[in-house]
Write a protein that holds these residues in place. Structure first.
Motif, PDB file in Angstrom:
ATOM      1  N   ASP A  17       0.818  -1.192   0.000  1.00 40.11           N
ATOM      2  CA  ASP A  17       0.000   0.000   0.000  1.00 40.11           C
ATOM      3  C   ASP A  17       0.862   1.257   0.000  1.00 40.11           C
ATOM      4  OD1 ASP A  17      -2.552   1.237   0.066  1.00 40.11           O
ATOM      5  OD2 ASP A  17      -2.164   1.754   2.168  1.00 40.11           O
ATOM      6  N   ILE A  21       0.950   3.972  -3.061  1.00 36.92           N
ATOM      7  CA  ILE A  21       0.633   5.392  -2.833  1.00 36.92           C
ATOM      8  C   ILE A  21       1.810   6.269  -3.206  1.00 36.92           C
ATOM      9  CG2 ILE A  21       0.089   7.081  -1.041  1.00 36.92           C
ATOM     10  CD1 ILE A  21      -1.547   4.920   0.343  1.00 36.92           C
ATOM     11  N   SER A  26      -3.951   5.341  -5.962  1.00 39.24           N
ATOM     12  CA  SER A  26      -4.779   5.064  -4.778  1.00 39.24           C
ATOM     13  C   SER A  26      -6.255   5.079  -5.165  1.00 39.24           C
ATOM     14  CB  SER A  26      -4.518   6.086  -3.668  1.00 39.24           C
ATOM     15  OG  SER A  26      -4.934   7.383  -4.072  1.00 39.24           O
ATOM     16  N   SER A  28     -10.083   5.658  -3.091  1.00 40.08           N
ATOM     17  CA  SER A  28     -10.620   6.079  -1.790  1.00 40.08           C
ATOM     18  C   SER A  28     -12.065   6.570  -1.935  1.00 40.08           C
ATOM     19  CB  SER A  28      -9.747   7.189  -1.198  1.00 40.08           C
ATOM     20  OG  SER A  28      -9.743   8.319  -2.061  1.00 40.08           O
TER      21      SER A  28
END
Length: 324
Positions: A17, A21, A26, A28
């Motif tokens: 992760d 990033i 990413s 979200s």
């Protein structure tokens, strides 16, 4: 329609992760609109840095069961071309109606490069994908009064179930979108049949006929009699006369269909209203009668309608001896 908001609950390893990033990739702000038993809308924000080609690089979403197995073959979902930078994307996911019902535990969103997964993120979302349609049903559709006088109002009351789209059809071209259960006050100008139509969802079942129920409100332009007549006044002038002199009778009566005047010998006058034109209408009837008397007499005025009758008695005194 229920909106469910989930925040980024990813099932990537911490190292992967952070690495992803750091590369500027990413996913979200996961949100779900639960449209129906077989359809959802998923909205996410994503960041992407890398190559783009509308025929090679995509982002898409699909449900997974509790074992982490993809249920993508059970649904329709589109591949949306990736864009660089910060973006928002909306997926419509609909179950194949011919596929077996299933339950999903999460929604997985993946970025693809030539149909090879570059990056995926999984979000918890429990849903039963059920093709067994619960048809809408109108439980009740009533009116507080089904017969009104023109200018008056009444209230329509209804209750439905399994309905997401309810419409009330009345005086053309009046159509109202109403709540699945509720009430509305109406004042129709003429006799009108109202139709309540209940559907599951216009967004999903656009050709669905839905469930219908009808009620007719009868509008009468004439106030109906609801009581016996009323003798407003009954007068005789003069009340004391000499033999042979004339007396005058006059009266005003409300809501009478038949008016009769009697003396000691019986009926001396009758006034019958036209039942087809007058009865059922609020009437104010004025009348009069004249007669020469040679003896004292008692008179009775009687007024009648379908609800009853009333009468009033008046005496006239004649001075002097009776003339034969």
């Amino acid at each position: 329609m229920a909106k469910i908001v989930f925040f980024c609950v990813a099932f990537q390893s911490q190292a992967q992760d952070k690495e992803t990033i750091a590369k500027g990739i990413s996913i979200s702000n996961f949100e779900v609109d639960n449209i129906s038993d077989v359809e959802i809308k998923v909205t996410v924000n994503y960041s992407y840095v890398g190559k783009t080609d509308p025929e090679k690089f995509f982002i898409y979403a699909f449900p997974q069961d509790g074992e982490g197995n993809s249920m993508s073959r059970n649904v329709n979902t589109a591949l949306i071309p990736l864009k660089t930078g910060n973006n928002q994307v909306v997926f419509t996911i609909k179950k194949h109606l011919k596929k077996d019902d299933f339950t999903s535990k999460s929604i997985k969103i993946c970025m693809l490069a030539i149909k090879r997964k570059m990056y995926c993120q999984e979000f918890l979302f429990n849903k039963s994908w059920n093709s067994t349609i619960k048809h809408p049903r109108i439980i009740s559709f009533t009116a507080k009064k089904t017969n009104i006088i023109k200018g008056d109002s009444t209230t329509l009351v209804w209750q439905t179930e399994n309905a997401y789209n309810v419409s009330l059809y009345g005086e053309r071209p009046n159509v109202q979108k109403v709540k699945p259960s509720g009430f509305v006050n109406i004042s129709p100008k003429k006799t009108t049949t109202y139709r309540l139509n209940a559907k599951r969802s216009l967004e999903t079942y656009t050709r669905e006929p839905g469930s219908n129920m009808y009620i007719t409100i009868t509008v009468d332009s004439k106030p109906k009699l609801e009581s016996a007549p009323e003798i407003v006044f009954f007068k005789i002038e003069p009340q004391n006369i000499e033999r042979g002199e004339q007396v005058r009778f006059y009266w005003q009566i409300n809501n009478a269909q038949k008016i009769q005047l009697f003396d000691s010998f019986g009926e001396i006058m009758s006034d019958i209203q036209d039942a087809n034109k007058e009865f059922g209408k609020l009437q104010k009837i004025n009348g009069e009668y004249m007669e020469n008397l040679n003896k004292s007499e008692t008179y009775i005025l009687k007024a009648t309608n379908n609800f009853g009758s009333v009468k009033k008695i008046f005496k006239v005194t004649v001075k002097g001896k009776k003339i034969d």
